[in-house]
Design a protein around this motif. Structure first.
Motif, PDB file in Angstrom:
ATOM      1  N   ASP A 173      49.670  98.428  18.464  1.00  0.00           N
ATOM      2  CA  ASP A 173      48.980  98.072  17.221  1.00  0.00           C
ATOM      3  C   ASP A 173      47.570  97.537  17.496  1.00  0.00           C
ATOM      4  O   ASP A 173      47.188  96.467  17.036  1.00  0.00           O
ATOM      5  CB  ASP A 173      49.806  97.052  16.421  1.00  0.00           C
ATOM      6  CG  ASP A 173      49.349  96.990  14.978  1.00  0.00           C
ATOM      7  OD1 ASP A 173      48.964  98.052  14.441  1.00  0.00           O
ATOM      8  OD2 ASP A 173      49.349  95.890  14.397  1.00  0.00           O
ATOM      9  N   LEU A 174      46.813  98.312  18.273  1.00  0.00           N
ATOM     10  CA  LEU A 174      45.423  97.968  18.590  1.00  0.00           C
ATOM     11  C   LEU A 174      44.478  98.876  17.813  1.00  0.00           C
ATOM     12  O   LEU A 174      44.895  99.901  17.278  1.00  0.00           O
ATOM     13  CB  LEU A 174      45.162  98.125  20.096  1.00  0.00           C
ATOM     14  CG  LEU A 174      45.970  97.214  21.026  1.00  0.00           C
ATOM     15  CD1 LEU A 174      45.763  97.633  22.466  1.00  0.00           C
ATOM     16  CD2 LEU A 174      45.571  95.770  20.825  1.00  0.00           C
ATOM     17  N   ASP A 175      43.208  98.511  17.803  1.00  0.00           N
ATOM     18  CA  ASP A 175      42.181  99.304  17.140  1.00  0.00           C
ATOM     19  C   ASP A 175      41.580 100.273  18.155  1.00  0.00           C
ATOM     20  O   ASP A 175      41.028  99.843  19.176  1.00  0.00           O
ATOM     21  CB  ASP A 175      41.096  98.385  16.561  1.00  0.00           C
ATOM     22  CG  ASP A 175      40.036  99.157  15.797  1.00  0.00           C
ATOM     23  OD1 ASP A 175      40.312 100.314  15.421  1.00  0.00           O
ATOM     24  OD2 ASP A 175      38.954  98.600  15.583  1.00  0.00           O
ATOM     25  N   ALA A 176      41.678 101.574  17.891  1.00  0.00           N
ATOM     26  CA  ALA A 176      41.192 102.592  18.833  1.00  0.00           C
ATOM     27  C   ALA A 176      39.681 102.583  18.963  1.00  0.00           C
ATOM     28  O   ALA A 176      39.138 102.970  19.998  1.00  0.00           O
ATOM     29  CB  ALA A 176      41.664 103.979  18.404  1.00  0.00           C
ATOM     30  N   THR A 177      38.975 102.123  17.925  1.00  0.00           N
ATOM     31  CA  THR A 177      37.511 102.144  17.960  1.00  0.00           C
ATOM     32  C   THR A 177      36.930 100.910  18.647  1.00  0.00           C
ATOM     33  O   THR A 177      35.725 100.834  18.851  1.00  0.00           O
ATOM     34  CB  THR A 177      36.945 102.237  16.535  1.00  0.00           C
ATOM     35  OG1 THR A 177      37.385 101.110  15.790  1.00  0.00           O
ATOM     36  CG2 THR A 177      37.401 103.520  15.858  1.00  0.00           C
ATOM     37  N   LYS A 178      37.774  99.983  18.998  1.00  0.00           N
ATOM     38  CA  LYS A 178      37.324  98.764  19.667  1.00  0.00           C
ATOM     39  C   LYS A 178      36.846  99.092  21.078  1.00  0.00           C
ATOM     40  O   LYS A 178      37.445  99.911  21.771  1.00  0.00           O
ATOM     41  CB  LYS A 178      38.482  97.765  19.725  1.00  0.00           C
ATOM     42  CG  LYS A 178      38.105  96.359  20.050  1.00  0.00           C
ATOM     43  CD  LYS A 178      39.341  95.475  19.915  1.00  0.00           C
ATOM     44  CE  LYS A 178      38.955  94.021  19.943  1.00  0.00           C
ATOM     45  NZ  LYS A 178      40.123  93.152  19.800  1.00  0.00           N
ATOM     46  N   ARG A 179      35.757  98.469  21.498  1.00  0.00           N
ATOM     47  CA  ARG A 179      35.222  98.692  22.845  1.00  0.00           C
ATOM     48  C   ARG A 179      36.024  97.881  23.868  1.00  0.00           C
ATOM     49  O   ARG A 179      36.573  96.827  23.553  1.00  0.00           O
ATOM     50  CB  ARG A 179      33.747  98.276  22.911  1.00  0.00           C
ATOM     51  CG  ARG A 179      32.864  98.980  21.915  1.00  0.00           C
ATOM     52  CD  ARG A 179      32.604 100.403  22.312  1.00  0.00           C
ATOM     53  NE  ARG A 179      31.994 101.151  21.213  1.00  0.00           N
ATOM     54  CZ  ARG A 179      31.476 102.350  21.344  1.00  0.00           C
ATOM     55  NH1 ARG A 179      31.502 102.971  22.506  1.00  0.00           N
ATOM     56  NH2 ARG A 179      30.952 102.964  20.316  1.00  0.00           N
ATOM     57  N   VAL A 180      36.045  98.375  25.094  1.00  0.00           N
ATOM     58  CA  VAL A 180      36.813  97.716  26.151  1.00  0.00           C
ATOM     59  C   VAL A 180      36.281  96.307  26.403  1.00  0.00           C
ATOM     60  O   VAL A 180      37.057  95.379  26.640  1.00  0.00           O
ATOM     61  CB  VAL A 180      36.780  98.562  27.450  1.00  0.00           C
ATOM     62  CG1 VAL A 180      37.417  97.817  28.603  1.00  0.00           C
ATOM     63  CG2 VAL A 180      37.484  99.881  27.224  1.00  0.00           C
ATOM     64  N   LYS A 181      34.961  96.127  26.322  1.00  0.00           N
ATOM     65  CA  LYS A 181      34.377  94.801  26.583  1.00  0.00           C
ATOM     66  C   LYS A 181      34.797  93.776  25.540  1.00  0.00           C
ATOM     67  O   LYS A 181      34.749  92.573  25.797  1.00  0.00           O
ATOM     68  CB  LYS A 181      32.855  94.896  26.649  1.00  0.00           C
ATOM     69  CG  LYS A 181      32.197  95.336  25.361  1.00  0.00           C
ATOM     70  CD  LYS A 181      30.716  95.481  25.516  1.00  0.00           C
ATOM     71  CE  LYS A 181      30.115  96.029  24.225  1.00  0.00           C
ATOM     72  NZ  LYS A 181      28.708  96.326  24.373  1.00  0.00           N
ATOM     73  N   ASP A 182      35.250  94.229  24.358  1.00  0.00           N
ATOM     74  CA  ASP A 182      35.662  93.327  23.290  1.00  0.00           C
ATOM     75  C   ASP A 182      37.150  92.989  23.331  1.00  0.00           C
ATOM     76  O   ASP A 182      37.618  92.215  22.493  1.00  0.00           O
ATOM     77  CB  ASP A 182      35.320  93.931  21.919  1.00  0.00           C
ATOM     78  CG  ASP A 182      33.823  94.161  21.765  1.00  0.00           C
ATOM     79  OD1 ASP A 182      33.044  93.414  22.382  1.00  0.00           O
ATOM     80  OD2 ASP A 182      33.445  95.100  21.028  1.00  0.00           O
ATOM     81  N   LEU A 183      37.902  93.565  24.269  1.00  0.00           N
ATOM     82  CA  LEU A 183      39.330  93.283  24.368  1.00  0.00           C
ATOM     83  C   LEU A 183      39.562  91.878  24.901  1.00  0.00           C
ATOM     84  O   LEU A 183      38.833  91.400  25.773  1.00  0.00           O
ATOM     85  CB  LEU A 183      40.015  94.281  25.309  1.00  0.00           C
ATOM     86  CG  LEU A 183      40.157  95.715  24.852  1.00  0.00           C
ATOM     87  CD1 LEU A 183      40.741  96.563  25.970  1.00  0.00           C
ATOM     88  CD2 LEU A 183      41.030  95.805  23.616  1.00  0.00           C
ATOM     89  N   THR A 184      40.591  91.241  24.385  1.00  0.00           N
ATOM     90  CA  THR A 184      40.962  89.926  24.910  1.00  0.00           C
ATOM     91  C   THR A 184      41.826  90.121  26.153  1.00  0.00           C
ATOM     92  O   THR A 184      42.370  91.209  26.397  1.00  0.00           O
ATOM     93  CB  THR A 184      41.744  89.114  23.860  1.00  0.00           C
ATOM     94  OG1 THR A 184      42.968  89.798  23.596  1.00  0.00           O
ATOM     95  CG2 THR A 184      40.938  88.954  22.586  1.00  0.00           C
TER      96      THR A 184
END
Length: 128
Positions: free
Chosen positions: A38-49
């Motif tokens: 349940d993650l956002d596919a458009t989210k950038r890797v640098k923004d991942l927690t």
């Protein structure tokens, strides 16, 4: 930088694209992983927690065979074919296409650079 399954994911790529940098994960599996967590596919890797990266890593290590294990399995399968002297093993041993492609006119990628048979340059110049 997020490290998943022993691979550093590129920082500025979208998550669905970045997961494909892992050997054994393609477009479809990448999207399935994102939906399951349940993650956002458009989210950038640098923004991942850190917690999201750990969830991705746990899912991949538990459910999928990737990177070294997958490469080892594929090499083992090819070695088995060669050892039992199957037709496919013979094609692998000779570095030729193993899936029925024609080689008379195509197949340069697998066969390599053309090896000219016949008179070499030295003999051809001597005849003139």
């Amino acid at each position: 930088m997020a490290r998943v399954a022993g691979v550093d994911l590129p920082k500025n790529k979208r998550l669905d694209i970045a997961l494909r940098y892992i050997y054994g994960i393609g477009p479809i599996i990448s999207i399935e992983i994102i939906k399951e967590l349940d993650l956002d596919a458009t989210k950038r890797v640098k923004d991942l927690t850190e917690e999201e990266v750990n969830r991705i890593n746990n899912l991949i290590t538990k459910n999928l065979k990737v990177e070294g294990d997958l490469r080892r399995e594929i090499q083992g399968n090819i070695k088995r074919l060669i050892d039992i002297n199957s037709y496919r093993g013979l094609r692998h041993r000779r570095n030729l296409p193993a899936r029925g492609q024609r080689t008379k006119t195509n197949g340069r990628t697998r066969r390599g650079k053309r090896k000219t048979v016949g008179a070499g340059k030295a003999q051809a110049q001597g005849k003139r």
